[in-house]
Design an enzyme around this catalytic site. Sequence first.
Site, PDB file in Angstrom:
ATOM      1  N   ARG A 154      63.881  88.063   0.253  1.00  0.00           N
ATOM      2  CA  ARG A 154      64.669  87.225  -0.467  1.00  0.00           C
ATOM      3  C   ARG A 154      65.573  86.567   0.468  1.00  0.00           C
ATOM      4  O   ARG A 154      66.499  87.253   0.986  1.00  0.00           O
ATOM      5  CB  ARG A 154      65.411  87.494  -1.794  1.00  0.00           C
ATOM      6  CG  ARG A 154      64.404  87.841  -2.916  1.00  0.00           C
ATOM      7  CD  ARG A 154      65.089  88.466  -4.037  1.00  0.00           C
ATOM      8  NE  ARG A 154      65.788  89.848  -3.442  1.00  0.00           N
ATOM      9  CZ  ARG A 154      66.501  90.655  -4.185  1.00  0.00           C
ATOM     10  NH1 ARG A 154      66.743  90.289  -5.366  1.00  0.00           N
ATOM     11  NH2 ARG A 154      66.954  91.695  -3.534  1.00  0.00           N
ATOM     12  N   CYS A 260      60.089  78.679  -1.505  1.00  0.00           N
ATOM     13  CA  CYS A 260      58.929  79.615  -2.128  1.00  0.00           C
ATOM     14  C   CYS A 260      58.337  79.242  -3.275  1.00  0.00           C
ATOM     15  O   CYS A 260      56.944  78.887  -3.324  1.00  0.00           O
ATOM     16  CB  CYS A 260      59.287  80.962  -2.040  1.00  0.00           C
ATOM     17  SG  CYS A 260      59.555  81.597  -0.229  1.00  0.00           S
ATOM     18  N   LYS A 263      56.604  75.657  -4.012  1.00  0.00           N
ATOM     19  CA  LYS A 263      55.338  75.466  -2.956  1.00  0.00           C
ATOM     20  C   LYS A 263      54.212  76.431  -3.500  1.00  0.00           C
ATOM     21  O   LYS A 263      53.127  76.103  -3.763  1.00  0.00           O
ATOM     22  CB  LYS A 263      55.920  75.394  -1.751  1.00  0.00           C
ATOM     23  CG  LYS A 263      55.160  76.488  -0.695  1.00  0.00           C
ATOM     24  CD  LYS A 263      55.579  76.417   0.521  1.00  0.00           C
ATOM     25  CE  LYS A 263      56.023  77.947   1.044  1.00  0.00           C
ATOM     26  NZ  LYS A 263      54.924  78.845   1.049  1.00  0.00           N
TER      27      LYS A 263
END
Length: 431
Positions: A154, A260, A263
Amino acid sequence: MKICIIGAGYVGLVSGACFADLGNNVVCVDNNAEKINRLKAGAIPIYEPGLEELVKRNRKEGRLSFSTSVKEGVKTCEVIFIAVGTPSRDGGDADLTFVEHVSREIAQAMPSYRLIVEKSTVPVNTGEWVEHTIKVFNKRGIKFDVASNPEFLREGSAIKDFMNPDRIVIGVKSKKAKDILTELYKPLKAPIVVTDIKSAEIIKHASNSFLATKISFINAISDICDKVGADIVEVARGIGLDRRIGKEFLNAGIGFGGSCFPKDLSAFIRIADKIGYDFGMLKEVQKVNDYQKALLIKKIEALVWNLPKKTIGVLGLSFKPDTDDIRQSPALDIITMLQKEGAKIKVYDPQAMGRAKLELSKNTEFCKDAYAVAKNSDCLLLATEWNEFKELDFKKIKKIMRQPILIDGRNIYDPEEMKKLGFTYIGIGRK
Ligand code: NAD
């Protein structure tokens, strides 16, 4: 091992620096010459805690280098990671043209056996296309393997996540590929899930879709809390203590964003569609996420009356704290929606101002800190929960605002405390 990482972005650069720190010899390749020149000059093109020191240390030790040439990287390294972007195309499909391009370049440059690893997030079946492309363009019939090794780091805690993953997923077709990747990841001491390539590709899309679903779920519950006067923070705690559910990703807010979740969700819906499954559940997750932003505009309007010419101060622009990444940031969507309604916008973010200046309308006022944002604002919206926003002097803020209206888009403040200070406080699903 000698490793080449193609694509020196958030994932490629962090993975490259971490692999180097584990003792490997790494070359990070990117076709953005400016980025590579900056890296060679010792500058880090992104904000990621700890990355600068990690890169510096490993360059000094001679384990990490940078290049614009795929050919050079492929010539010297046996393991090649593809970490280029896989952005959304207009209809939501993943744009795999960078992956295809790089696969062709690798094929043409391979002098002997190479293991080509998909690190980018890609739809299921991409591995087959990569393999096919390399076969077609590798004219001398050199042996190679393709593997899938999705990344779960992350932004904001990328190094820690890479070095201490919950699990490592390796999708392979051959024992040789499995052995190389297992050896490479051995120092991390995390469970390794070895599977076929398609399953590994699905694991990544399914994981991100599940996490996005959790966020939309709690956001939907927060709307119910708003309507009946319940408190989402207490509700989330009551749900999350059930170990089958878990407390992570149950923070109601202004919706998910970033490079992220939006998409990958779209790409998963599209690939499911193509293979004959209508993923209605995930479409609803997207709908809830969009609704959450629209709802916020309504909340602001209900408090300031008419939006035209009202000054709304926005704290935070990045899609989450500790990163300068503004891709698909809900803060930017909300700002654009408010500007369309005629509101004046003042903003501040500890790291993302530079990137946001390139994206937001010229009318946006960029301020030097949170207090400058608050000054003469009719409403203050906390959009990204940076730590420094938790420590603000709200007595001072109340004095300098035109109207003391505080919208806590991430539920980081104590509603009672804010009301006591004299704010009209609105959280997300809070009493
Ligand atoms: P990014 O845009 O930051 O980096 C991609 C890099 O690839 C860019 O620097 C670009 O210049 C380079 N590139 C593109 N085409 C190239 C080519 N032909 N040759 C060499 N370099 C090329 O993207 P990112 O955030 O690092 O994401 C990369 C992939 O990893 C995506 O598929 C993403 O979904 C996935 N991922 C991202 C994250 C994250 O938190 N950012 C986490 C897990 C997985």
